[in-house]
Design an enzyme around this catalytic site. Structure first.
Site, mmCIF file in Angstrom:
data_model
loop_
_atom_site.group_PDB
_atom_site.id
_atom_site.type_symbol
_atom_site.label_atom_id
_atom_site.label_comp_id
_atom_site.label_asym_id
_atom_site.label_seq_id
_atom_site.Cartn_x
_atom_site.Cartn_y
_atom_site.Cartn_z
ATOM 1 C CG ASP A 1 -7.334 -2.173 -3.428
ATOM 2 O OD1 ASP A 1 -7.938 -1.385 -2.681
ATOM 3 O OD2 ASP A 1 -6.116 -2.419 -3.321
ATOM 4 C CB SER B 1 -0.955 -0.047 1.195
ATOM 5 O OG SER B 1 -2.023 0.835 1.010
ATOM 6 C CG HIS C 1 -6.090 -2.197 0.158
ATOM 7 N ND1 HIS C 1 -5.249 -1.676 -0.805
ATOM 8 C CD2 HIS C 1 -5.542 -1.848 1.346
ATOM 9 C CE1 HIS C 1 -4.256 -1.037 -0.223
ATOM 10 N NE2 HIS C 1 -4.412 -1.126 1.084
#
Length: 744
Positions: free
Chosen positions: A675, A589, A709
């Protein structure tokens, strides 16, 4: 079961990059010579496999009078909102491109199938499959979660507090009902213990459906509340609950009140956030007397309260939003207790204010600000106040007892992590906390806050065996170019030699003021047991050295995160833990941005890069106001739509825009088709650009076509995903055929 809000969750998105050139210190080799991989080139054969060469379609973008070409803008589907809700709606040409990348990944890593199986078996062998949490008391009951052997999802259970047969309230394995993806957003029992409100996501986009069930009969209520964040807070009489509804941009925007048995489309609107740069959430005080409605960005907070026993009352504002001022609330008696950075309290302080007049003009210091001691979390009980603070990059738990005296719970390892649970009750004698370190599996304690005695309730069991004496945990500091000292946590085999020859994984995050805990990871032992060193770079952008550490790694100072990461690598080299070209950079991320920026600056320093759902298309994402998180993220990264300066610094480090025609190490990126935080096209575009422009590699993408995600929500599927990443890293390290060190 009520979720405890004071635990440290690293669950926000991650973005940006910014970089400036730094001079190599004396004695460092040039990039073309550093890039030695690990004596041999493990991916030499893989580089002979032709990558898919995703079609380049030149898309011209003009912003602030500057033009740029985005060759892979077409990978962002025009119907991306529909795709997040239903991945089957992905256009055929984009699906074909992603499937081609997945096929290329499989070809490049075909020789790793056996290693992945071994890693999966090792990691699964360290999990107690029929594990359970330590029960938490709540009135006449105690609640916990447990797994069955071979189960992917937890069962939520309860039993009478004083003994009796347990009852299963919610069985995750049974509730999945054959869904390809399944995630539990929360299971929340009502104050009278008769009902459950539970939230599930069957796509991966974090849009949760809330349903209600009677505990005694298992009967489901007819109403289904869709497009929520999964948060549920019950009213005192158990007849209604508050929840957060997402808007059509997937932003958490509206707080609503649902009354049991009523159609959801008649739910009362309690609060709507009009500023798209703010998200809204709902929780409750530890006393359960007040519902908290919090609007927030990453640096500004505004909170309203509603009495839990009078849910129809209009929300009362605590203090109006003031840019850069954050605060969070607890309650006891006739006072609110507030954790805040107001009045220049960079590392936060705790103040109190009357419930009848809680405005800032009435805030009085309860625990004053102490520069360098960051108060990270707190809770207030009937007789005690507990806070978790960070000092010198180490956590401390501090208890304030009746009368105002305070004491600390002491620990003595060189690096460790602490967390605590507020629990369900308001007047406990015991504090539930967890201690762990990179070599110490999690230990769960009850701590008698009055008698100052701790009681070990549970030690994380490692079925395949674990001897902490086989490992050494160390903390060093690395000097950044501007003189800042960057903490680095290290885990290695105790008998390993510091001769500069060991391969090393360097993990980092560095955003949103979130800290990377020095905790135990059963999965990383598969790397360390094969002779690799596992290190964590606590770079600026996090808050390991206090709130200023975060402020010095955001906006125009974001490049400090990247130079800190590089400094950590060079510090490890200088102390002979490893050498240039033997370091695998690992981040996810916002950490994906970190490693993407670092490898653009110093590709020869690294032997490989692992980038999990990486935020690498920063300039385009932060310039697109229609995406769910963009406006919320501007205070973290800058607003390139309105500010030419922000445009300039973001353009200077965004990994996608800064790929160059030079030799890069092997790169593996992952993504999730559903995501909403780091959209699937970010890693896809980055890998396509690396394949088109850079030399070296290979550059591979593994796109999960059934998740978002966080990847798979099922615990064993998550291990499989981890095995793919670690197998790629071990191959790059020259450890593909290495066997784990034998226990003595």
């Amino acid at each position: 079961m009520r979720q405890n809000k004071n635990l440290d969750h690293i669950s926000r998105l991650a973005f940006l990059k910014s970089w400036s050139r730094i001079a190599r210190p004396p004695g460092m080799r040039g990039a073309s010579k550093d890039f030695g991989m690990f004596r041999r080139d493990p991916f030499a054969a893989a580089r002979k496999i032709t990558p898919p060469r995703i079609e380049s379609r030149r898309h011209r973008i003009r912003q602030h009078g500057k033009a740029r070409i985005d060759s892979y803008a077409w990978l962002k589907s025009e119907n991306w909102r529909d795709v997040l809700a239903d991945p089957e709606k992905l256009p055929t040409d984009i699906r074909g491109a992603l499937e081609a990348e997945n096929a290329y990944y499989e070809k490049v890593t075909a020789d790793l199938a056996e290693l992945r199986e071994a890693l999966y078996a090792e990691m699964r062998g360290r999990i107690k499959e029929d594990d359970s949490s330590v029960p938490l008391p709540d009135g006449p009951w105690r609640y916990w979660a447990e797994y069955r052997k071979d189960g992917e999802y937890p069962q939520y259970r309860r039993a009478p507090r004083d003994g009796g047969e347990p009852v299963t309230l919610f069985d995750g394995d049974a509730e999945k009902h054959g869904s390809a993806f399944f995630s539990i957003g929360g299971v929340h029992h009502s104050p009278d213990h008769r009902l459950l409100a539970y939230a599930v996501d069957r796509v991966g986009s974090e849009n949760y459906e809330i349903r209600i069930r009677e505990v005694a009969t298992g009967v489901e209520y007819e109403e289904v509340i869709g497009t929520t964040t999964g948060e549920v807070v019950w009213t005192a009489n158990s007849a209604a609950f508050f929840y957060v509804e997402r808007d059509d941009q997937q932003r958490p925007r509206r707080v609503k009140l649902h009354r049991l048995g009523e159609p959801p489309d008649t739910d009362a609107l309690v609060y709507e956030e009009e500023d798209h740069s703010f998200f809204v959430g709902v929780s409750e005080t530890q006393s359960r007397a007040f519902i908290l409605i919090e609007s927030h960005t990453h640096e500004t907070t505004e909170t309203r309260v509603v009495p839990a026993d009078a849910p129809d009352k209009p929300p009362m504002l605590i203090a109006p939003r003031d840019e850069g001022v954050e605060y969070s609330l607890e309650h006891r008696g006739d006072k609110f207790y507030i954790l805040t950075n107001a009045d220049g309290a960079v590392d936060f302080k705790i103040v109190s204010a009357p419930v009848s007049a809680p405005g800032r003009e009435n805030w009085k210091d309860h625990i004053p600000h102490r520069a360098g001691t960051f108060i990270k979390a707190f809770t207030v009980y009937e007789r005690f106040l507990v806070h978790l603070e960070l000092k010198d990059a180490l956590p401390r738990l501090v208890i304030e007892t009746p009368g105002g005296a305070s004491h600390e719970i002491a620990f003595d390892e060189s690096a460790f992590a602490l967390s605590f649970s507020g629990g369900y009750e308001f007047d406990p004698q015991m504090l539930r906390f967890t201690y762990t370190s990179p070599s110490t599996p999690a230990e769960t304690y009850d701590y008698d806050m009055e008698k100052r005695a701790r009681f070990l309730l549970k030690t994380q069991e490692i079925p395949s065996g674990h001897d902490k004496s086989r490992y050494k945990v160390e903390r060093i500091e690395a000097r950044a170019p501007d003189g800042a000292m960057v903490p680095v946590t290290i885990l290695r085999l105790a008998g390993s030699k510091l001769n500069g020859q060991a391969p090393l994984i360097l993990y980092g995050y560095g955003a949103y003021g979130l800290t990377v805990p020095a905790d135990f990871s059963a999965t990383s032992l598969s790397l360390v047991d094969r002779g690799a060193i596992y290190a964590i770079a606590h770079v600026r952008g996090g808050a390991e050295r206090g709130r200023q550490w975060y402020l010095d790694g955001k906006m125009k100072q974001k490049p400090n995160s990247f130079t800190d990461f590089i400094a950590a690598a060079e510090g490890l080299i200088a102390k002979r833990y490893t050498s240039a070209g033997k370091i695998v950079a690992f981040g996810g991320s916002a950490g994906g941005l970190l490693v993407g920026a670092a490898v653009n600056q110093r590709p020869g320093l690294f032997g490989a890069v692992l980038a999990a759902v990486p935020f690498v298309d920063v300039l385009n994402t932060i310039s697109d106001e229609t995406l769910p998180l963009t406006q919320l993220e501007w205070p973290e990264w800058g607003n390139p739509v309105a500010s030419v300066d922000a445009y300039r610094w973001i353009a200077g480090y965004s990994p996608y825009e800064n790929v160059r025609n030079k030799t890069y190490p092997p790169v593996m990126a992952t993504g999730g088709i559903a995501d909403a935080r780091v959209t699937y096209w970010e890693p896809a575009k980055w890998i396509a650009e690396l394949q088109r422009v850079a030399k070296g590699g290979p550059f591979v993408l593994r796109m999960n076509m059934e998740a978002g995600h966080a990847g798979a929500a099922a615990r064993f599927k998550r291990l499989d995903e981890q095995a793919h990443l670690y197998a790629f890293a071990l191959k790059a390290m020259g450890l593909k055929d290495a066997r784990p060190a034998e226990r003595k």
